[in-house]
Design an enzyme around this catalytic site. Structure first.
Site, PDB file in Angstrom:
ATOM      1  N   GLU A 156     -42.791  20.506  19.731  1.00 31.14           N
ATOM      2  CA  GLU A 156     -42.512  19.836  18.704  1.00 31.14           C
ATOM      3  C   GLU A 156     -42.785  20.729  17.550  1.00 31.14           C
ATOM      4  OE1 GLU A 156     -41.704  16.655  18.209  1.00 31.14           O
ATOM      5  OE2 GLU A 156     -41.144  16.459  20.304  1.00 31.14           O
ATOM      6  N   CYS A 212     -25.610   9.876  15.534  1.00 31.32           N
ATOM      7  CA  CYS A 212     -26.138   9.239  14.328  1.00 31.32           C
ATOM      8  C   CYS A 212     -26.487  10.535  13.655  1.00 31.32           C
ATOM      9  CB  CYS A 212     -27.048   8.301  14.382  1.00 31.32           C
ATOM     10  SG  CYS A 212     -27.294   7.351  13.079  1.00 31.32           S
ATOM     11  N   CYS A 226     -19.838   6.702  15.023  1.00 32.30           N
ATOM     12  CA  CYS A 226     -20.133   5.356  15.121  1.00 32.30           C
ATOM     13  C   CYS A 226     -19.507   4.622  16.140  1.00 32.30           C
ATOM     14  CB  CYS A 226     -20.009   4.636  13.785  1.00 32.30           C
ATOM     15  SG  CYS A 226     -20.927   4.989  12.533  1.00 32.30           S
ATOM     16  N   CYS A 260     -21.339   4.840  19.228  1.00 38.29           N
ATOM     17  CA  CYS A 260     -22.825   4.389  19.249  1.00 38.29           C
ATOM     18  C   CYS A 260     -22.997   3.164  20.186  1.00 38.29           C
ATOM     19  CB  CYS A 260     -22.874   4.346  18.034  1.00 38.29           C
ATOM     20  SG  CYS A 260     -24.891   3.928  17.642  1.00 38.29           S
ATOM     21  N   CYS A 271     -25.727  -2.295  13.686  1.00 35.27           N
ATOM     22  CA  CYS A 271     -25.887  -1.317  12.723  1.00 35.27           C
ATOM     23  C   CYS A 271     -25.317  -1.861  11.259  1.00 35.27           C
ATOM     24  CB  CYS A 271     -25.192  -0.221  12.744  1.00 35.27           C
ATOM     25  SG  CYS A 271     -25.589   1.145  11.512  1.00 35.27           S
TER      26      CYS A 271
END
Length: 373
Positions: free
Chosen positions: A62, A217, A224, A227, A233
């Site tokens: 991370e 995205c 899209c 997606c 959305c």
DNA sequence: AAGGCGGGGGG
DNA sequence: CCCCCAGCCTT
């Protein structure tokens, strides 16, 4: 800038006059379920830190993933784990060893903080990363989102994250047209993120929304048509997905230039390096001596009876300025100046090959490799 | 050539 | 509390 985007229209006619934000929240699972289904089919599940996702490995990944894309991180992560297999080994290592493996990754404060935090965990938590978000956040380099990512990925905890991927996804799904840097906008995004984080499969959900942001995205040319939550959305419905999230209002800082004059002092196959101060560019990294102007550099060379054999300039772009690295290669005798400080913590003679095992700024590393003294 | 990317620290 | 960024990579 035309900010007159369509205000959220009440969908039903009988809404209260002032529509509260909660009225516009999608059902929690309406978003998380298709996302999890998509993850099962398309998500990334064999990244190095996903195999054996211990708290330590997730933490390191991370930190590396802050500011840095997955593809870049993988090699650094594998090398880091090969050298520091456990938190205890990281804590007891010299900072130079840590920065050496960070060399080229950038934002070196991340590496220093990671190292300092490992030592703090040894002192205060007996070598185990804490499992309370607040305690994690008290460690240097770990903020709210990174703490949540560790808890979700390593412990399966229901903790919402809000990195840039998640901000982008949620800004689009909710068609949030205000800049997320504004406090109230960010707070709203946190509430939305929390609302959609499921109690079960929290780790998968966390990975899923980050993967969605990283692959479909994405900032430019969002895909899209592929997606899984396209139908929900609001930005896609309004045809503004690619324009979100809103960019920071440009404060127009003029890009500055800076010139640094470096001496690559050479003697018997070795080069003279010094550790830079903790603050400023490349804090704590190793570098040839740098001077603000050519005169001071020449004074340094003359005082050591150096003989200039080559010179050049390379350009390196940093966030807010272009750094012109003027370098010269100088032969000097070992007896001229540095005989005593042959090898200590702040300056040393070293071969180019050994120098590559120290923390070096990327352009200096390239320079040493190309010149290969 | 420009834009993307988290957390710390400074003002 | 904002506000800014001392580094890379991709497009």
């Amino acid at each position: 800038m035309p900010k007159a985007g369509p205000k959220a229209e009440p969908k039903a006619g009988h809404r209260a006059a002032v529509e509260t934000e909660d009225d516009r929240l999608l059902a929690s699972a309406a978003f998380s379920q298709p996302l999890l289904d998509w993850y099962d089919q398309h998500g990334r599940k064999s990244l190095p830190w996903q195999r054996d996702p211990t708290p330590y490995r997730v933490w390191v990944s991370e930190i590396m993933l802050q500011q840095t894309q997955v593809a870049t991180v993988i090699g650094y992560f594998d090398r880091f784990m090969a050298r520091f297999a456990s938190l205890a080994e990281l804590a007891k290592a010299p900072q130079d060893d840590v920065l050496a493996l960070w060399s080229g990754l950038g934002y070196y404060a991340r590496g220093r903080n990671l190292h300092a935090a490992a030592q703090q965990v040894m002192r205060e938590y007996g070598g185990e990363l804490p499992t309370e978000r607040e305690q994690l956040e008290s460690l240097p380099g770990i903020g709210r989102s990174t703490a949540a990512a560790i808890l979700a990925q390593a412990h399966g905890a229901r903790e919402a994250i809000l990195d840039a991927n998640v901000k982008r996804v949620l800004s689009r799904v909710y068609a949030i047209t205000q800049w997320p840097g504004q406090r109230h906008v960010e707070q709203r995004l946190w509430r939305i993120a929390d609302h959609h984080t499921p109690a079960v499969r929290a780790a998968h959900y966390t990975q899923a929304i980050m993967d969605l942001g990283a692959t479909l995205c994405r900032a430019r040319q969002p895909q899209c048509f592929l997606c899984p939550v396209q139908s929900l959305c609001r930005a896609h419905q309004q045809g503004i997905a690619a324009q979100l999230p809103a960019k920071k209002p440009k404060t127009q800082i003029e890009r500055r230039q800076r010139h640094g004059f470096f001496v690559l002092a050479h003697c018997e196959g070795q080069v003279w390096l010094q550790r830079r101060g903790a603050s400023g560019v490349w804090g704590g990294l190793w570098c040839p001596p740098e001077f603000d102007d050519e005169t001071r550099r020449q004074d340094w060379i003359d005082a050591r009876h150096g003989r200039m054999v080559a010179r050049g300039c390379i350009e390196h772009a940093l966030t807010h300025f272009d750094f012109f690295i003027h370098y010269c290669v100088v032969d000097i005798a070992r007896s001229e100046g540095h005989g005593a400080a042959v090898h200590d913590d702040t300056a040393r003679w070293i071969t180019s090959a050994d120098a590559l095992r120290l923390g070096l700024p990327a352009p200096i590393k390239r320079l040493l490799q190309e010149i290969s003294l």
